[in-house]
Design a protein around this motif. Structure first.
Motif, mmCIF file in Angstrom:
data_model
loop_
_atom_site.group_PDB
_atom_site.id
_atom_site.type_symbol
_atom_site.label_atom_id
_atom_site.label_comp_id
_atom_site.label_asym_id
_atom_site.label_seq_id
_atom_site.Cartn_x
_atom_site.Cartn_y
_atom_site.Cartn_z
ATOM 1 N N VAL A 6 0.887 -1.150 0.000
ATOM 2 C CA VAL A 6 0.000 0.000 0.000
ATOM 3 C C VAL A 6 0.930 1.206 0.000
ATOM 4 C CG1 VAL A 6 -0.228 0.002 2.524
ATOM 5 C CG2 VAL A 6 -1.921 1.196 1.132
ATOM 6 N N CYS A 7 0.599 2.236 -0.784
ATOM 7 C CA CYS A 7 1.508 3.366 -0.963
ATOM 8 C C CYS A 7 0.817 4.701 -0.704
ATOM 9 C CB CYS A 7 2.079 3.360 -2.375
ATOM 10 S SG CYS A 7 3.097 1.907 -2.715
ATOM 11 N N LEU A 8 1.603 5.648 -0.207
ATOM 12 C CA LEU A 8 1.152 7.018 0.023
ATOM 13 C C LEU A 8 1.915 7.946 -0.916
ATOM 14 C CD1 LEU A 8 1.200 7.065 3.942
ATOM 15 C CD2 LEU A 8 -0.660 6.381 2.408
ATOM 16 N N TYR A 9 1.244 9.022 -1.343
ATOM 17 C CA TYR A 9 1.807 9.949 -2.325
ATOM 18 C C TYR A 9 1.745 11.381 -1.797
ATOM 19 C CZ TYR A 9 1.338 5.941 -5.358
ATOM 20 O OH TYR A 9 1.441 4.688 -5.890
ATOM 21 N N GLU A 10 2.796 12.146 -2.121
ATOM 22 C CA GLU A 10 2.848 13.559 -1.704
ATOM 23 C C GLU A 10 2.096 14.465 -2.660
ATOM 24 O OE1 GLU A 10 7.067 14.208 -1.308
ATOM 25 O OE2 GLU A 10 6.930 13.830 0.850
ATOM 26 N N ASN A 11 1.956 14.055 -3.931
ATOM 27 C CA ASN A 11 1.180 14.819 -4.898
ATOM 28 C C ASN A 11 0.618 13.862 -5.945
ATOM 29 O OD1 ASN A 11 3.121 14.623 -7.115
ATOM 30 N ND2 ASN A 11 4.382 15.996 -5.880
ATOM 31 N N ASP A 12 -0.212 14.362 -6.832
ATOM 32 C CA ASP A 12 -0.910 13.513 -7.795
ATOM 33 C C ASP A 12 -0.005 12.850 -8.819
ATOM 34 O OD1 ASP A 12 -3.298 14.107 -6.566
ATOM 35 O OD2 ASP A 12 -3.710 15.802 -7.881
ATOM 36 N N THR A 13 1.150 13.424 -9.085
ATOM 37 C CA THR A 13 2.011 12.891 -10.142
ATOM 38 C C THR A 13 3.299 12.270 -9.615
ATOM 39 O OG1 THR A 13 3.067 15.045 -10.433
ATOM 40 C CG2 THR A 13 1.135 14.565 -11.804
ATOM 41 N N SER A 14 3.455 12.213 -8.336
ATOM 42 C CA SER A 14 4.702 11.696 -7.780
ATOM 43 C C SER A 14 4.729 10.183 -7.726
ATOM 44 C CB SER A 14 4.902 12.231 -6.357
ATOM 45 O OG SER A 14 3.960 11.628 -5.483
ATOM 46 N N LYS A 15 5.912 9.674 -7.480
ATOM 47 C CA LYS A 15 6.059 8.267 -7.129
ATOM 48 C C LYS A 15 5.747 8.196 -5.646
ATOM 49 C CE LYS A 15 9.486 7.153 -10.596
ATOM 50 N NZ LYS A 15 10.826 6.665 -10.862
ATOM 51 N N PRO A 16 5.445 7.012 -5.142
ATOM 52 C CA PRO A 16 5.112 6.940 -3.718
ATOM 53 C C PRO A 16 6.289 7.397 -2.847
ATOM 54 C CG PRO A 16 5.235 4.735 -4.689
ATOM 55 C CD PRO A 16 5.404 5.712 -5.796
ATOM 56 N N HIS A 17 5.982 8.135 -1.792
ATOM 57 C CA HIS A 17 7.026 8.535 -0.856
ATOM 58 C C HIS A 17 7.029 7.614 0.361
ATOM 59 C CE1 HIS A 17 3.714 10.523 1.266
ATOM 60 N NE2 HIS A 17 4.495 10.585 2.320
ATOM 61 N N PHE A 18 6.030 6.735 0.425
ATOM 62 C CA PHE A 18 5.905 5.817 1.554
ATOM 63 C C PHE A 18 5.229 4.551 1.051
ATOM 64 C CE2 PHE A 18 3.769 4.056 5.253
ATOM 65 C CZ PHE A 18 4.745 4.153 6.229
ATOM 66 N N SER A 19 5.771 3.404 1.403
ATOM 67 C CA SER A 19 5.253 2.131 0.921
ATOM 68 C C SER A 19 5.391 1.081 2.015
ATOM 69 C CB SER A 19 6.075 1.722 -0.312
ATOM 70 O OG SER A 19 5.635 0.507 -0.833
ATOM 71 N N LYS A 20 4.335 0.281 2.209
ATOM 72 C CA LYS A 20 4.353 -0.743 3.263
ATOM 73 C C LYS A 20 3.712 -2.025 2.753
ATOM 74 C CE LYS A 20 6.153 0.511 7.126
ATOM 75 N NZ LYS A 20 7.313 -0.140 7.612
ATOM 76 N N ASP A 21 4.290 -3.159 3.148
ATOM 77 C CA ASP A 21 3.656 -4.446 2.837
ATOM 78 C C ASP A 21 3.090 -5.089 4.094
ATOM 79 O OD1 ASP A 21 5.968 -5.239 4.116
ATOM 80 O OD2 ASP A 21 6.627 -6.593 2.537
ATOM 81 N N GLY A 22 3.188 -4.391 5.211
ATOM 82 C CA GLY A 22 2.637 -4.877 6.474
ATOM 83 C C GLY A 22 1.859 -3.764 7.169
ATOM 84 N N ASN A 23 1.296 -4.080 8.313
ATOM 85 C CA ASN A 23 0.555 -3.073 9.086
ATOM 86 C C ASN A 23 1.504 -1.985 9.568
ATOM 87 O OD1 ASN A 23 -1.699 -4.665 8.726
ATOM 88 N ND2 ASN A 23 -1.595 -5.587 10.740
ATOM 89 N N TRP A 24 0.953 -0.787 9.789
ATOM 90 C CA TRP A 24 1.781 0.348 10.193
ATOM 91 C C TRP A 24 0.947 1.347 10.987
ATOM 92 C CZ3 TRP A 24 0.809 5.383 8.603
ATOM 93 C CH2 TRP A 24 1.781 6.323 8.917
#
Length: 150
Positions: A44-62
């Motif tokens: 699951v990934c988080l993004y800083e803006n609409d066109t960016s690559k993910p700045h945060f990515s996790k395959d487990g709980n967080w």
């Protein structure tokens, strides 16, 4: 000589069949989109803006605090662990406090039948969303939405 060629052809066919089986089995549980919006399969990934690559990515709980304008669930099919539930908050100047949100996202499917696998987290008046937790779990319930007040 003829027996040798036949044995060689049979061995070659068996090897090809084995690779085809492994290849098919290997992709059956892989994410539909190999790198959805730059998000690795199973994450699951988080993004800083609409066109960016993910700045945060996790395959487990967080649990923590990460700014985000979009969440993408690129999870793979895995009973009881392929949907993502998240909590987030956004400061409200009118309320003078953070407002809490929650959501549930399906994993991406090729035909779109799996449901919503990403959600935009729009900021207002220069206040954006802070994601507080990401938890893998089973199918989203009928009352769970991609983004709602907590």
């Amino acid at each position: 000589m003829r027996t040798s060629r036949t044995a060689s052809l049979l061995a070659g066919s068996a090897t090809l069949a084995l690779f085809a089986t492994v290849s098919t089995a290997g992709t059956a549980s892989a994410a539909v989109y190999p790198s959805t919006y730059g998000c690795k399969p199973g994450n699951v990934c988080l993004y800083e803006n609409d066109t960016s690559k993910p700045h945060f990515s996790k395959d487990g709980n967080w649990t923590g605090s990460e700014f985000s304008v979009q969440i993408v669930n690129n999870g793979t099919v895995d009973t009881n662990r392929d949907h993502i539930r998240f909590t987030a908050q956004k400061y409200s100047a009118a309320e003078g406090r953070p407002i809490k949100y929650k959501g549930c996202l399906h994993y991406a499917t090729a035909d779109g039948s799996g449901g919503q696998y990403k959600v935009a987290l729009p900021g207002t008046n220069s206040y954006g969303f802070i994601v507080k937790s990401l938890t893998w779990g089973p199918e989203c319930g009928s009352g769970e939405k991609p983004l709602e007040f907590a």
